[in-house]
Design a protein around this motif. Structure first.
Motif, PDB file in Angstrom:
ATOM      1  N   THR A  32     -41.224 -14.434  35.832  1.00  0.00           N
ATOM      2  CA  THR A  32     -41.561 -14.189  37.249  1.00  0.00           C
ATOM      3  C   THR A  32     -41.624 -15.520  38.007  1.00  0.00           C
ATOM      4  O   THR A  32     -41.083 -15.650  39.114  1.00  0.00           O
ATOM      5  CB  THR A  32     -42.924 -13.465  37.359  1.00  0.00           C
ATOM      6  OG1 THR A  32     -42.864 -12.277  36.611  1.00  0.00           O
ATOM      7  CG2 THR A  32     -43.283 -13.147  38.795  1.00  0.00           C
ATOM      8  N   VAL A  33     -42.280 -16.501  37.387  1.00  0.00           N
ATOM      9  CA  VAL A  33     -42.426 -17.816  38.027  1.00  0.00           C
ATOM     10  C   VAL A  33     -41.050 -18.446  38.243  1.00  0.00           C
ATOM     11  O   VAL A  33     -40.732 -18.937  39.333  1.00  0.00           O
ATOM     12  CB  VAL A  33     -43.348 -18.720  37.167  1.00  0.00           C
ATOM     13  CG1 VAL A  33     -43.235 -20.175  37.597  1.00  0.00           C
ATOM     14  CG2 VAL A  33     -44.794 -18.254  37.267  1.00  0.00           C
ATOM     15  N   LEU A  34     -40.213 -18.402  37.217  1.00  0.00           N
ATOM     16  CA  LEU A  34     -38.871 -18.990  37.337  1.00  0.00           C
ATOM     17  C   LEU A  34     -38.053 -18.305  38.428  1.00  0.00           C
ATOM     18  O   LEU A  34     -37.422 -18.968  39.261  1.00  0.00           O
ATOM     19  CB  LEU A  34     -38.129 -18.858  36.005  1.00  0.00           C
ATOM     20  CG  LEU A  34     -38.364 -19.956  34.978  1.00  0.00           C
ATOM     21  CD1 LEU A  34     -37.618 -19.665  33.698  1.00  0.00           C
ATOM     22  CD2 LEU A  34     -37.921 -21.311  35.535  1.00  0.00           C
ATOM     23  N   THR A  35     -38.099 -16.961  38.429  1.00  0.00           N
ATOM     24  CA  THR A  35     -37.331 -16.205  39.428  1.00  0.00           C
ATOM     25  C   THR A  35     -37.775 -16.573  40.841  1.00  0.00           C
ATOM     26  O   THR A  35     -36.953 -16.857  41.724  1.00  0.00           O
ATOM     27  CB  THR A  35     -37.524 -14.684  39.195  1.00  0.00           C
ATOM     28  OG1 THR A  35     -37.249 -14.394  37.851  1.00  0.00           O
ATOM     29  CG2 THR A  35     -36.632 -13.851  40.093  1.00  0.00           C
ATOM     30  N   PHE A  53     -48.637 -14.712  42.068  1.00  0.00           N
ATOM     31  CA  PHE A  53     -48.039 -15.904  41.438  1.00  0.00           C
ATOM     32  C   PHE A  53     -46.635 -16.149  41.991  1.00  0.00           C
ATOM     33  O   PHE A  53     -46.248 -17.290  42.261  1.00  0.00           O
ATOM     34  CB  PHE A  53     -47.959 -15.713  39.913  1.00  0.00           C
ATOM     35  CG  PHE A  53     -49.241 -16.035  39.209  1.00  0.00           C
ATOM     36  CD1 PHE A  53     -49.573 -17.362  38.923  1.00  0.00           C
ATOM     37  CD2 PHE A  53     -50.123 -15.038  38.835  1.00  0.00           C
ATOM     38  CE1 PHE A  53     -50.766 -17.671  38.273  1.00  0.00           C
ATOM     39  CE2 PHE A  53     -51.314 -15.331  38.195  1.00  0.00           C
ATOM     40  CZ  PHE A  53     -51.636 -16.653  37.911  1.00  0.00           C
ATOM     41  N   ALA A  54     -45.855 -15.070  42.131  1.00  0.00           N
ATOM     42  CA  ALA A  54     -44.482 -15.201  42.622  1.00  0.00           C
ATOM     43  C   ALA A  54     -44.481 -15.801  44.030  1.00  0.00           C
ATOM     44  O   ALA A  54     -43.687 -16.696  44.331  1.00  0.00           O
ATOM     45  CB  ALA A  54     -43.795 -13.839  42.629  1.00  0.00           C
ATOM     46  N   VAL A  68     -40.320  -7.076  36.297  1.00  0.00           N
ATOM     47  CA  VAL A  68     -41.191  -6.264  35.433  1.00  0.00           C
ATOM     48  C   VAL A  68     -40.432  -5.018  34.950  1.00  0.00           C
ATOM     49  O   VAL A  68     -40.579  -4.611  33.791  1.00  0.00           O
ATOM     50  CB  VAL A  68     -42.503  -5.899  36.169  1.00  0.00           C
ATOM     51  CG1 VAL A  68     -43.303  -4.846  35.406  1.00  0.00           C
ATOM     52  CG2 VAL A  68     -43.349  -7.146  36.360  1.00  0.00           C
ATOM     53  N   THR A  69     -39.603  -4.449  35.816  1.00  0.00           N
ATOM     54  CA  THR A  69     -38.798  -3.288  35.387  1.00  0.00           C
ATOM     55  C   THR A  69     -37.886  -3.677  34.229  1.00  0.00           C
ATOM     56  O   THR A  69     -37.828  -2.995  33.210  1.00  0.00           O
ATOM     57  CB  THR A  69     -37.924  -2.779  36.555  1.00  0.00           C
ATOM     58  OG1 THR A  69     -38.774  -2.422  37.630  1.00  0.00           O
ATOM     59  CG2 THR A  69     -37.099  -1.571  36.149  1.00  0.00           C
ATOM     60  N   SER A 104     -44.779 -11.462  31.175  1.00  0.00           N
ATOM     61  CA  SER A 104     -43.763 -11.498  32.248  1.00  0.00           C
ATOM     62  C   SER A 104     -43.971 -12.673  33.194  1.00  0.00           C
ATOM     63  O   SER A 104     -43.169 -12.878  34.116  1.00  0.00           O
ATOM     64  CB  SER A 104     -43.816 -10.201  33.078  1.00  0.00           C
ATOM     65  OG  SER A 104     -43.600  -9.090  32.274  1.00  0.00           O
ATOM     66  N   LEU A 105     -45.061 -13.418  32.989  1.00  0.00           N
ATOM     67  CA  LEU A 105     -45.409 -14.478  33.939  1.00  0.00           C
ATOM     68  C   LEU A 105     -44.326 -15.555  34.028  1.00  0.00           C
ATOM     69  O   LEU A 105     -43.921 -15.953  35.127  1.00  0.00           O
ATOM     70  CB  LEU A 105     -46.766 -15.091  33.554  1.00  0.00           C
ATOM     71  CG  LEU A 105     -47.337 -16.107  34.535  1.00  0.00           C
ATOM     72  CD1 LEU A 105     -47.572 -15.484  35.898  1.00  0.00           C
ATOM     73  CD2 LEU A 105     -48.651 -16.693  34.002  1.00  0.00           C
ATOM     74  N   GLY A 106     -43.852 -16.027  32.877  1.00  0.00           N
ATOM     75  CA  GLY A 106     -42.859 -17.108  32.846  1.00  0.00           C
ATOM     76  C   GLY A 106     -41.611 -16.763  33.636  1.00  0.00           C
ATOM     77  O   GLY A 106     -41.181 -17.526  34.510  1.00  0.00           O
TER      78      GLY A 106
END
Lengths: 258, 261
Positions: free
Chosen positions: A55-58, A158-159, A105-106, A51-53
């Motif tokens: 999350t980072v973009l969002t 990270f976010a 994540v949901t 989910s990292l990618g």
């Protein structure tokens, strides 16, 4: 009318009872048995790393749009883009970072949790776990709880970082704010309590996601259609509960001075 | 020994089991026959604790399963059982080898180094060789059933509950499964309950046969008694006749004089 209300109240209480039973059972197996470390690691990768990618973009674009909107508004009011770093930092660290990450994540991992457990349920694989000497709560639910509760706060960190970085890019490159001003705004006005505020809420959101998605998966009925319905219900319920919990948790944390 | 007394189970208004009492002695094979939807699978799911009966007693090794509320104790008791699911219920996320080895990890103290040997041995027992690395999605229905049986056999359970072990298998494979059940009984003294519609299998493997209809026990006796009985319901089912006291209705099974279903 009264019968309708009564039926709905009865249904809600029944659901609450089943959810409590699942949480009780999760605590029971957590204390009584060895952790399924391989499953927990696997879920950690699926829920967190994968989910990292997104999350980072969002968060990057959220930070960028926050800087753009707050900067242009400040410019029209005060003739210069003041306090952009403060607005971006506060909004992200206390609210948008944890909430948006929980939403990501949901949608990404929570839906997958329900779909996977739900499919296992309707094909009797969950029952097979019982007959092969392990409990589905121990084997399926606890690893997902732990993975969610470790990974969601980390993803939130990270976010926050990438959101503030997005705001920096727009402020410095687009609005003409000096790099020093933006960074000093963030460092001066944001303190440990602000980070703690978002961080603590992300634990609660992780608990909500794991509970709702595992519960819906374990109570899936009716084949492929049932799996689809359960997955939709998980995403919708989780998102609504995240917002509700966000308000009440924020109220409590603010009253405690965090 | 498994001793079931007056077992009742309903799903909302649908009374599936209406007070069934059957026992199986140590090392014996009981086959349960009856039309679809008469509560056969519900009966064995109650025995293994997958379903909680509304009332009645299920005594296994002198312990009444229905009275156990502790999750851990129930799980320990389940470790004596193997359960063959009707559709196999193989884990999609694992290979065939991992599926067969799954029970070894949780039900036995066999060292991990021996898993490979046991898995190959049990797969060979059901006529499958060299498929350990395949995924369940790559198998035919019959192969899935046999892999599932290998998974049940791997931890060497004391009791095995088979839910239609020969459905979806060709007659030759079905016959070999019958011999396998008999072999387990002779060599390892395994106690088995077999749910089946396959009368040739029931006659071949059973010490006793029980017939359920509309949630009630119709007859509990030896294969010989089933072959010679004049009970109209049993005769209709065993001989496979459309006409008789068992009426097929669109929503389930109805026997003459029974308005509860």
């Amino acid at each position: 009318m009264f019968a309708y209300i009564g039926r709905n109240v009865e249904f809600a209480l029944e659901q609450a009872g089943r959810v409590s039973e699942m949480i009780r059972s999760a605590f029971f197996w957590l204390i009584k048995s060895k952790l399924e470390s391989q499953q927990t690691f696997l879920q950690g990768v699926r829920i967190g790393v994968a989910s990292l990618g997104v999350t980072v973009l969002t968060s990057l674009f959220t930070g960028m749009v926050l800087a753009l909107q707050s900067g242009t508004t400040a410019q029209s009011l005060f003739n210069e883009p003041v306090y952009v770093g403060v607005i971006v930092g506060f909004s992200l660290v206390r609210e948008l970072g944890p909430v948006l990450t929980a939403f990501v994540v949901t949608g990404r991992a929570g839906a997958a949790i329900t779909a996977e457990i739900g499919t296992m349920k309707v094909t009797e694989q969950v029952d097979a776990l019982y007959t092969l000497g392990t409990d589905p709560i121990k084997y399926l639910v606890i690893p997902r709880y732990i993975a969610c509760m470790v990974m969601l706060p980390l993803l939130t960190v990270f976010a926050n970082f990438f959101g503030i970085f997005g705001g920096y890019l727009v402020s410095v490159k687009g609005l003409g704010v000096s790099s020093y001003t933006y960074i000093s705004d963030v460092r001066t006005f944001l303190n440990v309590e602000d980070f703690m505020h978002g961080f603590l809420k992300s634990f609660l959101f992780a608990f909500v996601i794991a509970t709702v998605c595992c519960y819906n998966g374990l109570h899936t009925k009716g084949g492929a259609e049932g799996v689809g319905k359960a997955t939709t219900a998980s995403v919708v319920t989780s998102m609504i509960l995240i917002l509700v919990v966000d308000y009440f948790a924020s109220s409590i944390l603010v009253s405690l001075g965090i | 020994m498994i001793n079931v007394k007056n077992l009742k189970k309903s799903f909302e208004k649908n009374r599936v089991l209406k007070g069934v009492s059957i026992s199986v002695d140590e090392g014996k094979v009981l086959s349960i026959i009856g039309s679809s939807g008469t509560g056969k699978s519900t009966f064995i799911k109650c025995i293994i604790g997958l379903l909680k009966p509304d009332s009645g007693e299920i005594i296994v090794d002198d312990k009444d399963i229905t009275q156990i509320s502790d999750d851990y104790e129930l799980m320990e008791l389940r470790k004596n059982f193997g359960y063959l699911f009707q559709e196999g219920a193989l884990f999609d996320s694992m290979s065939v080898g991992e599926n067969v080895a799954f029970g070894l990890k949780y039900l036995t103290k066999v060292p991990k180094s021996e898993y490979k040997k046991i898995v190959a041995e049990k797969l060979a027992l059901v006529g499958l060789v060299g498929i350990e690395n395949m995924r369940p999605s790559e198998l035919s229905g019959g192969m899935k059933k046999r892999v599932s049986l290998a998974r049940v056999l791997a931890p060497s359970p004391k009791y095995i509950l088979y839910d239609e072990p020969t459905s979806g298998l060709d007659p030759i494979r079905a016959d070999s499964i019958g011999y396998l059940i008999l072999d387990l009984k002779k060599k390892l003294n395994v106690t088995s309950i077999v749910i089946t519609h396959d009368m040739s299998l029931a006659y071949k493997v059973s010490d006793k046969i029980a017939m359920l209809c509309g949630g009630n026990l119709v007859l509990h006796g030896t294969p010989k008694e089933f072959k010679t009985t004049k009970n109209a319901m049993v005769r209709q089912f065993v001989d496979g006749k459309r006409e008789g006291p068992i009426k097929l209705v669109p929503t389930g099974i109805k026997t003459e004089g029974d308005d509860n279903i």
